[in-house]
Design an enzyme around this catalytic site. Structure first.
Site, short mmCIF file in Angstrom:
data_model
loop_
_atom_site.label_atom_id
_atom_site.label_comp_id
_atom_site.label_asym_id
_atom_site.label_seq_id
_atom_site.Cartn_x
_atom_site.Cartn_y
_atom_site.Cartn_z
N ASP A 531 -30.33 -49.75 -49.10
CA ASP A 531 -29.81 -48.40 -48.86
C ASP A 531 -28.33 -48.54 -48.51
O ASP A 531 -27.98 -49.04 -47.44
CB ASP A 531 -30.60 -47.74 -47.73
CG ASP A 531 -30.21 -46.29 -47.48
OD1 ASP A 531 -29.12 -45.88 -47.93
OD2 ASP A 531 -30.99 -45.58 -46.81
N HIS A 532 -27.45 -48.05 -49.40
CA HIS A 532 -26.02 -48.25 -49.22
C HIS A 532 -25.45 -47.41 -48.07
O HIS A 532 -24.29 -47.57 -47.69
CB HIS A 532 -25.28 -47.93 -50.52
CG HIS A 532 -24.03 -48.72 -50.69
ND1 HIS A 532 -23.43 -49.42 -49.67
CD2 HIS A 532 -23.24 -48.93 -51.78
CE1 HIS A 532 -22.33 -50.01 -50.11
NE2 HIS A 532 -22.19 -49.73 -51.39
N ARG A 533 -26.25 -46.49 -47.50
CA ARG A 533 -25.79 -45.76 -46.32
C ARG A 533 -25.80 -46.65 -45.09
O ARG A 533 -25.08 -46.40 -44.12
CB ARG A 533 -26.69 -44.54 -46.06
CG ARG A 533 -26.68 -43.48 -47.15
CD ARG A 533 -27.71 -42.41 -46.88
NE ARG A 533 -29.06 -42.96 -46.80
CZ ARG A 533 -30.13 -42.27 -46.45
NH1 ARG A 533 -30.02 -40.99 -46.13
NH2 ARG A 533 -31.32 -42.84 -46.43
#
Length: 559
Positions: A531-533
């Site tokens: 998850d790039h967040r």
């Protein structure tokens, strides 16, 4: 002797289950707790025991039927009359003055309608554990109220857990909690005292105080009827604003992993809210009434601002049109199993909400495989199999400890990280019914042999359809291994709210340059989606470097 209908007890969150076995027949004499039927959901199998001794008069279901909580299953001639407690005494209806008038479109109330205020009737009562379908003690795993709380009827008091299910025990009446008579971790059974409450019987709703008179232009009672309906009592309910905000055909059913009490579920049905879209703020992620009210408030605000409704779920995506495949040739319609539907919904939700990035690498597992082969005789003595998976679990646990970013989740409002202090890792298992992910707990504290036993046990339970919902919850990270199936790599979908997943493909011998020559080495293709967040490329690079080093030198797994 009395004739009673036995119903399906609390299913622990499951919506519908299948009757897979009938354990009794008409005319059979059954004892207390003797199994009547066996039910199977997409995640677990459970027996329904007889709550009393007696003679089976009739079976109301048959093998293959689908039932829900509360469905009638057996007609039983019981050996004794059930004990029924006296109901609390409520206030009588106030007398209405003939001066009260009714006008078209509303009711006009005068000061003479009620000559004196009607006080609520209050009585102190002890709430006991109702029939829980078993005579064995169950554990109190959560107390959901405190002394002084004002409860409505059906608000949850405590949550208990037995061998087969978790269930809420609701308040049988409205009132104030005076004393809690049990403790978390304590054991209770049918008939035990739970709490002392001051029961409140409210005055009739049509009582109106003189100082509370409202102009008839303000209060109106409208009946919304369908064609052919003659009676006001048969009027259809007005659709709530929350229902109007939902998409057409909103699904109100609740999956097995939803943790909410009867009152919250009732409110969700009234508001037209899908509980799967609501984040719980109570203990252990329990969905409270306040969570539902907050969800609806946010939904209204989002609709008014022109944004999508839901916890970040993308909206306005064009639907895939239906295609008439029959015109191209012979076809067969195969209904999806429930687990396939749930998997599809979960994967779509994760893909739409999580900005995925996938990185690839290879691990040299030549020494690991030599070491594993040398342990085969010992594994046979222990009566287990030592696959590469325990090594992968141990290496991932070390990598998660060293790279805390991968052991986080992001809150639904996007304002905070949740840093987990435990290491629970899910393992995707392919079963005849579909893909399931049992969770191995506290991987960092366990050795290879213990992990091997747990992995084999979980895999067997998964294939037999006997995993409980609790055994598929709480994961921090997931491993999805194709093993010998093949492939050089793939992009696994993050199992949100986790932020990372490891994809393992088929190992193969490759020539590797050692600085002076090419030598054959056993290489394992790996891929990590994240998850790039929460995780960025540098974080994943460090995680991957650490993981590959752990798998390349088995001595590091002992550290």
């Amino acid at each position: 002797m009395t004739t009673d209908i036995i119903h399906v007890p609390d299913l622990g969150g499951a919506e519908t289950v299948e009757v897979i076995e009938l354990c009794v027949a008409p005319g059979d004499t059954v004892e207390l707790e003797q199994s009547l039927i066996v039910l199977e959901s997409d995640k677990a199998t459970m027996d329904v025991p007889s709550p009393k001794a007696g003679i089976v008069k009739a079976l109301i279901v048959k093998e293959g039927d689908t039932v829900i909580e509360g469905s009638a299953i057996v007609e039983l001639e019981a050996e004794f009359e059930p004990v029924v407690e006296a109901a609390p005494v409520f206030a009588s209806e106030p007398e209405v003055s003939p001066d009260a008038t009714e006008s078209e479109g509303g009711i006009t109330s005068k000061a003479e309608v009620v000559s004196e205020p009607v006080e609520p009737v209050m009585s102190e009562q002890i709430v006991i554990v109702p029939d829980i379908g078993t005579s064995d003690p169950v554990e109190v795993i959560e107390i959901t109220v405190s002394v002084g709380d004002m409860l409505s009827e059906d608000d949850s008091l405590v949550v208990v857990e037995g061998d087969k299910a978790t269930m809420d025990i609701p308040a049988p009446f409205a009132g104030e909690v005076l004393e809690i008579l049990v403790e978390e971790g304590g054991k209770v059974t049918t008939g035990d005292n739970l709490a002392r409450m001051m029961a409140v019987a409210a005055p009739a709703q049509d009582s109106v105080q003189a100082e509370e008179i409202v102009e008839p232009s303000v209060i109106t009672i409208e009946a919304v009827t369908s064609p052919g309906v003659q009676s006001d009592s048969e009027a259809l309910p007005v659709i709530s604003e929350a229902q109007e905000l939902g998409s057409p055909g909103v699904e109100l059913s609740v999956s097995a992993d939803i943790y909410a009490g009867p009152a919250s579920r009732t409110l969700a049905r009234e508001l037209g809210v899908d509980l799967r879209k609501v984040a719980g703020s109570g203990p252990r992620g329990r969905i409270l009434k306040e969570d539902l009210q907050g969800y609806v408030k946010n939904a209204v605000a989002a609709a008014e601002s022109g944004q999508g409704v839901g916890n970040g779920m993308a909206s306005g995506i064009p639907a895939v049109p239906d295609v008439d495949f029959k015109k191209f040739g012979e076809i067969e319609i195969i209904p999806l199993k429930k687990i396939h539907k749930l998997t599809a919904v979960n994967m779509q939700r994760s893909w739409l909400n999580v900005p995925h990035v996938t990185q690839f690498d290879e691990a040299d597992i030549t020494d690991l495989e030599d070491f594993r082969a040398s342990l085969k005789p010992e594994a046979e003595k222990r009566g287990t199999r030592l696959t590469p998976l325990p090594f992968l679990l141990k290496a991932c646990a070390h990598a998660l400890l060293a790279n805390a970013e991968f052991n986080r989740s992001i809150t639904s409002d996007g304002e905070n990280f949740v840093q987990k202090k435990y290491i629970h890792i899910g393992v995707a298992v392919d079963t005849p019914k579909g893909l399931v992910v049992p969770v191995i707990r506290d991987v960092d504290t366990k050795g290879l042999w213990q992990l091997a036993v747990e992995v084999n046990d979980m895999a067997s339970k998964a294939r037999d359809g006997k995993l409980s919902p609790a055994e598929m919850q709480g994961g921090c990270f997931t491993i999805s291994s194709l093993g010998a199936i093949g492939g050089n790599g793939f992009t696994p979908i993050v199992n949100t709210p986790e932020v990372g997943i490891l994809g393992v493909s088929k190992s193969q011998i490759k020539p590797v340059w050692n600085g002076s020559e090419f030598i054959p080495r056993m290489m394992l293709p790996l891929s990590v989606s994240y998850d790039h967040r929460v995780v960025n490329g540098a974080d994943c690079g460090r995680f991957f470097t650490y993981l590959v080093k752990e798998l390349g030198d088995t001595r590091r797994l002992a550290l």
